[in-house]
Structures are given as structure tokens and as C-alpha cells.
Write an enzyme that holds these catalytic residues in place. Structure first.
Site, PDB file in Angstrom:
ATOM      1  N   GLU A 319       0.808  -1.236   0.000  1.00  0.00           N
ATOM      2  CA  GLU A 319       0.000   0.000   0.000  1.00  0.00           C
ATOM      3  C   GLU A 319       0.833   1.276   0.000  1.00  0.00           C
ATOM      4  OE1 GLU A 319      -3.870  -1.393   2.526  1.00  0.00           O
ATOM      5  OE2 GLU A 319      -2.075  -0.958   3.679  1.00  0.00           O
TER       6      GLU A 319
HETATM    7  C1  TNX Z   1      -4.387  -3.968   4.769  1.00  0.00           C
HETATM    8  S1  TNX Z   1      -2.835  -6.396   4.182  1.00  0.00           S
HETATM    9  C2  TNX Z   1      -3.094  -3.791   5.192  1.00  0.00           C
HETATM   10  C3  TNX Z   1      -2.838  -3.406   6.585  1.00  0.00           C
HETATM   11  C4  TNX Z   1      -4.100  -3.190   7.349  1.00  0.00           C
HETATM   12  C5  TNX Z   1      -5.097  -4.249   6.991  1.00  0.00           C
HETATM   13  C6  TNX Z   1      -6.343  -4.206   7.783  1.00  0.00           C
HETATM   14  C7  TNX Z   1      -1.757  -5.351   4.029  1.00  0.00           C
HETATM   15  C8  TNX Z   1      -0.547  -5.804   3.404  1.00  0.00           C
HETATM   16  N1  TNX Z   1      -1.996  -4.103   4.441  1.00  0.00           N
HETATM   17  O1  TNX Z   1      -2.037  -2.264   6.624  1.00  0.00           O
HETATM   18  O2  TNX Z   1      -3.810  -3.241   8.711  1.00  0.00           O
HETATM   19  O3  TNX Z   1      -5.406  -4.121   5.635  1.00  0.00           O
HETATM   20  O4  TNX Z   1      -7.144  -5.296   7.514  1.00  0.00           O
END
Ligand code: TNX
Length: 509
Positions: A319
Site C-alpha cells: 500500500e
Molecule cells: C491492509 S494487508 C493492510 C494493513 C491493514 C489491513 C487491515 C496489508 C498488506 N496491508 O495495513 O492493517 O489491511 O485489515
């Protein structure tokens, strides 16, 4: 006369045998035990073994004193009935590297009329066998167990659980409590998400403000914290004693607000960010054009790698909405070799497929199938953590008081109903190292919360990762065994979710 005598003996023997087999009716045969994860091969034999509180250890070769003591201690915690005589149960351990077993975790567990024999290639196999036996001791009901042989081995060599200690900090004791629970279900990797926008949780000697400043924040505020390197090593050691390997994660280049709030020079504009207590992410990025960024990342990788005996270092990489793609690729391509430089294999969330991946890289698939397939095409292995099946922070249903539901609701049945090797076209069994169940921490603050989200779903993941059951075990079969583990959760004090699809047994059943 002698003929009469013989007949008498025969009769006595017959009656005796009959008597034994009669009492055996109430003794559970080993194939009846609700073992989770399901063992791969099990054969009942005639006869049974009395289980006594006193253990008579016979560790044939390479005795591991520490493991022996822990087995003895746990045995005595479960079998409290001392009986009236001085009898004991024989537990024989054979470690033999020439045994024909598939992996270090494989084992044979034999219950015979004179005792129990565990054979394995190493202590690790003995430990996994002990978890099977521990479950049998808890579930046996009677004082005896039916004779038989279990031949067991893992389907996947990586069966992990991740805990996010960045969004909310968890104490060393809380972390150990979870590790201990994982071990019971043969989980063998524990991934610690040690840094994020909301907090930096491990002390770095070269960059002390990371924890001095970055360790003080968490979601919604409150008392946060961090681990000293000694405390981290204590966790690593505790896990290692349970044959669980710790995988540390430092999430870069995004998810870095806590670092950016600690050191002005990590920001492109040289201005410290404010500490962050919110939940939304995707706004932060390290400054990829600055040399100091790479010094920083290298120091962190070096210091953590030096106190991490396991083979992996996780660089996050997810992300990174605030990092332009070109910058991201440039950054990843500089950071991945640093992980190799300090002797570790790199793991990253599936976005890292954009970089140049060494052959031992692992791409952790969580949402984007293209990323996973692309990783495979570049020769990387895949760790399966599909958010819509394996995210422990997803709510069970709309009534679950904690957790998220951006990837959908995941009840206990759904958590159990997927197969790693058929989920993503182009990601085949030979590309997969295993599975991992991440528990993100935005909505959880204590052990009760961890357990409520992890149990019972974690048992399903443990079974999917361990058991070569193919499609042979249905949810209906599994849920009967799971129901029995409700008793164990109660005995072990695990605060679990009583999924209404399961007819939970209680400790008094
Ligand atoms: C996505 S899964 C994220 C996390 C969050 C999560 C909450 C991923 C690699 N990144 O930063 O905590 O969703 O469900």
C-alpha cells in the site's frame, strides 16, 4: 489332570482377555481422537495403554534436556490423577537421522501396551509429535488410550501467523501467550509486524529516536511501547523453544509515519511529521532519493538480522500509495539486496513483485492475484494469505464487535473452506511455501481480543497448512472435531468465539 490344568489356564486367559477387551470398549481408539490439525495417517491396534501421572522417560539419543523438562511439566499439568500405586508411563524418544521421514517436522507416534514411542529426525519432529500426544492426553477421558500408530508430516513447510504489534502494542507476555497457543496447533512461523504509521516497536541502536518518539504512539493513543533488543530476543528464544521461527517485518517505504515522526532527515522536506493515531494508511513514504534513507534501512535490517536466527526478513512494501511506482521500484531494488547482504531471504507483501526478485524471495499474496502470478513468473515463491479467507482481523459476521470487513466476513466455515494450491490460477503447489494468517491490530488491544479473532479460525488454517487431507475432509466432519476443541479452549483459558455453526462441547462434557 494336566489337560484340565491347561484348559483352566486357557479359560482364565480367555476370561482375562475378554475382560480387557470389555473395558477397552470405553477406551478411545486413537483414530477416534479429534486431532487438529488432522494427522496424515493413523492405524488402530489392539490393546490399550494406561496413562499415569508419573512419566518414565527413555530418551535414546541426543537427549534435549530442556524439551524433556517441558514435556514432563506439561504432562503433569494434564495428568493430575496420581493413582494409588507407584506405576508410571513409559515415553520413549528415538531421534534417528536415518529414518525414512519426509521432513524435520515429521514423526511417528506409537502407542503400545508398554508405553509410547516417538521417533523423528530431530527435536522438531519430537515437538510436533508431543503436540499430538498432548491433545490426546487432554481428550482421552478415560485413564487409557487405545494402541496404534500415527505417521504424520506437514503438507507445507511454512504455517504462519502474523501479529501486528504496531497499530496497538502488545507486551512481551501477551506475545508469548499467543506464541504458546500457536505451538499447540503446529504453527511454525511467527511474523511480527514491527513498524507502521502508528508505531515503531523495536529499538534500533543507531536510530534511538525511532522508539523514543515512534514507540509512544498507537491507534487511538493510550499507552503504547516497544521492545528492547533483549526483549525481542527473549520472544525469539521463547518461540524457538516451541520450534517456531520469528519473521521480523519492517514495513517500507510506505507505512512509515512513525519513523518520519522520529527523524526529520527521512522526509524529503526535512520536516518531522506528527505522530499518528488514526487508522487510515497509504499517506506516508520514505524519501527514496536520499542516501540517508538507505543508510537508515540498512542499519535497521542489519541490527534486526543480527538478533534474528530465522532465515527471513520481511520488508513490507504494501500500500505505497504515496510513492510513485517508479520510485517504489527503485527503492525496492536497492533494499532487497540489503536483506541478502545480512544473510536473510526477503519476504514482502505481493506488491514487491514489481522489483527484481532473487530466486529465494517470497511474495506474500494478500489481495492482488496478478502480483502473485507475476512473482511466480519471476521465480519467487508465494506465501498464501488471501485476505478474504485468511485475515484474522476480518469479522466473523456483522455482529462481531471488533475487526474489519473490507475483505468480507469470514466465519469459521469460510476460514476452513479453501485450498492454497487451487485458489489462484498460475500459483501451483510447487510455487507455494505455505500459508499465513495475519492479524492486523487496529481494533484489538489485549489478549482477549487476539484470541477472540484467532480462535477458532486459526485451527482451520493450521489444518489447511499441515494436513494432506485433499478434499477428503468436509466442513461437516471438521466441525465435529472442532466442537471438541471447545473443551480444550476452556481448559487452556482461551477466549474464543463460539461460532453458532459449531455445537461446542464444554469442559464438563
Ligand atoms: C491492509 S494487508 C493492510 C494493513 C491493514 C489491513 C487491515 C496489508 C498488506 N496491508 O495495513 O492493517 O489491511 O485489515
Amino acid at each position: 489332570m494336566s489337560r484340565f490344568f491347561l484348559t483352566a489356564i486357557c479359560l482364565w486367559l480367555l476370561i482375562g482377555c475378554h475382560h480387557v477387551s470389555h473395558s477397552e470398549n470405553s477406551v478411545k481408539s486413537i483414530s477416534e481422537f479429534a486431532l487438529i490439525p488432522k494427522v496424515n495417517q493413523i492405524e488402530d491396534a489392539s490393546g490399550s495403554l494406561q496413562i499415569r501421572a508419573k512419566l518414565d522417560f527413555n530418551w535414546k539419543t541426543n537427549q534435549n534436556e530442556d524439551l524433556k523438562n517441558r514435556i514432563t511439566q506439561q504432562w503433569q499439568q494434564i495428568i493430575t490423577d496420581q493413582g494409588t500405586d507407584d506405576a508410571s508411563t513409559l515415553l520413549e524418544i528415538i531421534i534417528d537421522t536415518t529414518l525414512d521421514l519426509k521432513s524435520e517436522e515429521s514423526y511417528h507416534l506409537e502407542i503400545h501396551e508398554h508405553g509410547i514411542t516417538i521417533s523423528a529426525l530431530s527435536d522438531e519432529g519430537v515437538y510436533r509429535a508431543w503436540q499430538t500426544l498432548r491433545q490426546m492426553l487432554y481428550l482421552k477421558g478415560e485413564h487409557s488410550i487405545g494402541c496404534g500408530l500415527i505417521i504424520d508430516f506437514p503438507k507445507y513447510s511454512y504455517r504462519g501467523a502474523m501479529l501486528d504489534v504496531a497499530r496497538h502494542f502488545f507486551s512481551v507476555d501477551e506475545v508469548k501467550r499467543y506464541i504458546n497457543q500457536l505451538a499447540f496447533y503446529k504453527i511454525n512461523y511467527f511474523h511480527m509486524h514491527l513498524s507502521d504509521d502508528q508505531g515503531w516497536r523495536i529499538h534500533i541502536d543507531r536510530w534511538p529516536l525511532l522508539t523514543e518518539i515512534g514507540g509512544t504512539s498507537q491507534v487511538d493513543g493510550g499507552e503504547a511501547g516497544f521492545y528492547t533488543q533483549d526483549e525481542y530476543q527473549d520472544i525469539v528464544q521463547y518461540a524457538a523453544e516451541r520450534f517456531i521461527t520469528v519473521v521480523p517485518e519492517i514495513d517500507v517505504p510506505g507505512h512509515t509515519n512513525a519513523a518520519l515522526a522520529s527523524y526529520a532527515e527521512l522526509n524529503c522536506d526535512n520536516k518531522k511529521r506528527d505522530r499518528y493515531y488514526g487508522r487510515e494508511v497509504g499517506f506516508s513514504t520514505l524519501c527514496v532519493d536520499k542516501e540517508i534513507t538507505y543508510q537508515f534501512v540498512e542499519d535497521v535490517i542489519r541490527e534486526i538480522s543480527q538478533i534474528t536466527p530465522g532465515p527471513y526478513f520481511h520488508i513490507g512494501g504494501d500500500e505505497t500509495h504515496a510513492t510513485p511506482e517508479e520510485d517504489y521500484i527503485q527503492f525496492i531494488n536497492r533494499v532487497i539486496p540489503l536483506v541478502g547482504k545480512y544473510g536473510k531471504k526477503v519476504i514482502g507483501w505481493d506488491e514487491i513483485n514489481l522489483g527484481e526478485l532473487p530466486p529465494d524471495a517470497v511474495v506474500q499474496y494478500w489481495a492482488n492475484t496478478e502480483n502473485a502470478v507475476n512473482g511466480v513468473q519471476k521465480g519467487a515463491k508465494v506465501l498464501m494469505s488471501p485476505a478474504s479467507y485468511a485475515y484474522l482481523d476480518m469479522k466473523y459476521d456483522s455482529l462481531t464487535p471488533i475487526g474489519y470487513h473490507w475483505a468480507g466476513y469470514i466465519d469459521t466455515q469460510r476460514a476452513y473452506s479453501w485450498t492454497p494450491e487451487t485458489l489462484v490460477e498460475g500459483v501451483e503447489k510447487e510455487n507455494i511455501i505455505g500459508i499465513e494468517a495475519p492479524l492486523w491490530g487496529e481494533t484489538i488491544t489485549n489478549s482477549d481480543d487476539i484470541e477472540y479473532l484467532a480462535f477458532p479460525r486459526l485451527l482451520g488454517y493450521a489444518e489447511i497448512g499441515w494436513s494432506e487431507r485433499g478434499d477428503s475432509r468436509t466442513w461437516d466432519e471438521y466441525k465435529k472435531d472442532l466442537a471438541i476443541h471447545g473443551k480444550l479452549f476452556e481448559k487452556l483459558g482461551i477466549h474464543f468465539y463460539r461460532d453458532p455453526k459449531v455445537n461446542w462441547l464444554t469442559a464438563s462434557d
